[in-house]
Design a protein around this motif. Structure first.
Motif, PDB file in Angstrom:
ATOM      1  N   GLY A  99      41.991  42.073  16.935  1.00 47.29           N
ATOM      2  CA  GLY A  99      41.755  42.269  18.490  1.00 47.29           C
ATOM      3  C   GLY A  99      40.801  43.181  18.955  1.00 47.29           C
ATOM      4  O   GLY A  99      40.133  42.866  19.886  1.00 47.29           O
ATOM      5  N   ASN A 100      40.610  44.479  18.100  1.00 45.86           N
ATOM      6  CA  ASN A 100      39.773  45.314  18.541  1.00 45.86           C
ATOM      7  C   ASN A 100      38.204  45.008  18.554  1.00 45.86           C
ATOM      8  O   ASN A 100      37.370  44.895  19.094  1.00 45.86           O
ATOM      9  N   HIS A 116      45.798  44.119  15.406  1.00 45.17           N
ATOM     10  CA  HIS A 116      45.234  44.995  16.047  1.00 45.17           C
ATOM     11  C   HIS A 116      43.796  45.293  15.580  1.00 45.17           C
ATOM     12  O   HIS A 116      42.900  45.240  16.598  1.00 45.17           O
ATOM     13  N   SER A 153      36.407  34.589  16.602  1.00 46.74           N
ATOM     14  CA  SER A 153      37.068  33.882  17.155  1.00 46.74           C
ATOM     15  C   SER A 153      37.681  32.621  16.364  1.00 46.74           C
ATOM     16  O   SER A 153      38.739  32.230  16.645  1.00 46.74           O
ATOM     17  N   SER A 201      30.798  37.121  17.524  1.00 40.20           N
ATOM     18  CA  SER A 201      31.791  36.818  18.574  1.00 40.20           C
ATOM     19  C   SER A 201      32.617  35.348  18.082  1.00 40.20           C
ATOM     20  O   SER A 201      33.742  35.476  18.241  1.00 40.20           O
ATOM     21  N   SER A 205      33.067  40.977  22.633  1.00 38.97           N
ATOM     22  CA  SER A 205      32.895  40.444  23.750  1.00 38.97           C
ATOM     23  C   SER A 205      32.511  41.395  24.907  1.00 38.97           C
ATOM     24  O   SER A 205      31.733  41.221  25.798  1.00 38.97           O
ATOM     25  N   ALA A 206      32.684  42.775  24.724  1.00 40.21           N
ATOM     26  CA  ALA A 206      32.181  43.653  25.525  1.00 40.21           C
ATOM     27  C   ALA A 206      30.896  43.799  25.338  1.00 40.21           C
ATOM     28  O   ALA A 206      29.690  43.820  26.313  1.00 40.21           O
ATOM     29  N   ARG A 210      37.312  41.673  18.189  1.00 40.31           N
ATOM     30  CA  ARG A 210      36.976  40.749  19.183  1.00 40.31           C
ATOM     31  C   ARG A 210      36.641  41.416  20.444  1.00 40.31           C
ATOM     32  O   ARG A 210      35.881  40.621  21.268  1.00 40.31           O
ATOM     33  N   GLY A 211      37.460  42.295  20.913  1.00 46.16           N
ATOM     34  CA  GLY A 211      37.107  42.943  22.302  1.00 46.16           C
ATOM     35  C   GLY A 211      35.736  43.608  22.238  1.00 46.16           C
ATOM     36  O   GLY A 211      35.198  43.695  23.172  1.00 46.16           O
ATOM     37  N   ILE A 212      35.494  44.328  21.212  1.00 46.61           N
ATOM     38  CA  ILE A 212      34.193  44.881  21.120  1.00 46.61           C
ATOM     39  C   ILE A 212      33.068  44.115  21.221  1.00 46.61           C
ATOM     40  O   ILE A 212      32.155  44.271  21.812  1.00 46.61           O
TER      41      ILE A 212
END
Length: 185
Positions: free
Chosen positions: A59-60, A56, A96, A92, A66-67, A62-64
């Protein structure tokens, strides 16, 4: 009751064999059920206490990242310092490349248990051997690392990331978000 075949000892032998077969089958089923129960409990515990929180969090992050990268590459933000975009890309990319196995704590109990069994089977065992499954996994990860080196060119870091690296990347990501005026936490 009289034996219809006139051979009582054969029927006793048959009965004893059937009884023994069912007892053995019941014992095996009990052992299997016990193993499955223990395995399920261990899986549930590891999944809830280690796998989910680590996955989690990663993933958070990586999402941040990416955003943030998407935000910085949008045409409305072309006036921002290009080094910010480079920082976002580097964070990023680094996120990854992190594998779960890089940051998950080693489960020493099963490893010790397997080593004990190997030692019990072979008195000459020196403790240096690893399980076939673990050896295959390590071999596959080395192959992945070698392929990454071939495709990435010179300067690729051959040391796998750690939990500390994830913490550093998280801090860098927070700082970069704050620098561009975003609150992504």
């Amino acid at each position: 009751m009289d034996d219809i075949w006139g051979n009582e000892s054969v029927s006793n032998l048959e009965w004893n064999k059937i009884d023994n077969d069912f007892t053995t089958a019941g014992y095996r089923e009990g052992i299997t059920a016990g193993k499955e129960s223990s395995l399920q409990e261990g899986f549930d515990s590891g999944f809830a206490q280690i796998g989910v929180p680590l996955g989690h969090n990663l993933g958070n992050l990586r999402g941040i990242a990416s955003a943030l990268l998407s935000y910085l590459t949008s045409s409305s933000h072309s006036s921002l310092d290009p080094s910010l975009l480079d920082q976002a890309r580097n964070i990023s990319r680094a996120l990854s490349e992190i594998r779960f196995t890089d940051i998950a704590p080693r489960d020493l109990e099963p490893e010790e248990h397997a080593l004990e069994h190997l030692a019990d089977q072979d008195d000459d065992y020196d403790g240096a051997e690893e399980s076939e499954e673990l050896a295959q996994k390590r071999k596959m990860e080395r192959l992945e690392d070698e392929l990454a080196k071939l495709s990435s060119g010179p300067g690729l870091n051959s040391v796998r990331p750690t939990v500390q690296d994830v913490n550093i990347l998280s801090k860098e990501l927070d700082d970069l978000c704050a620098e561009v005026g975003l609150n992504m936490s």
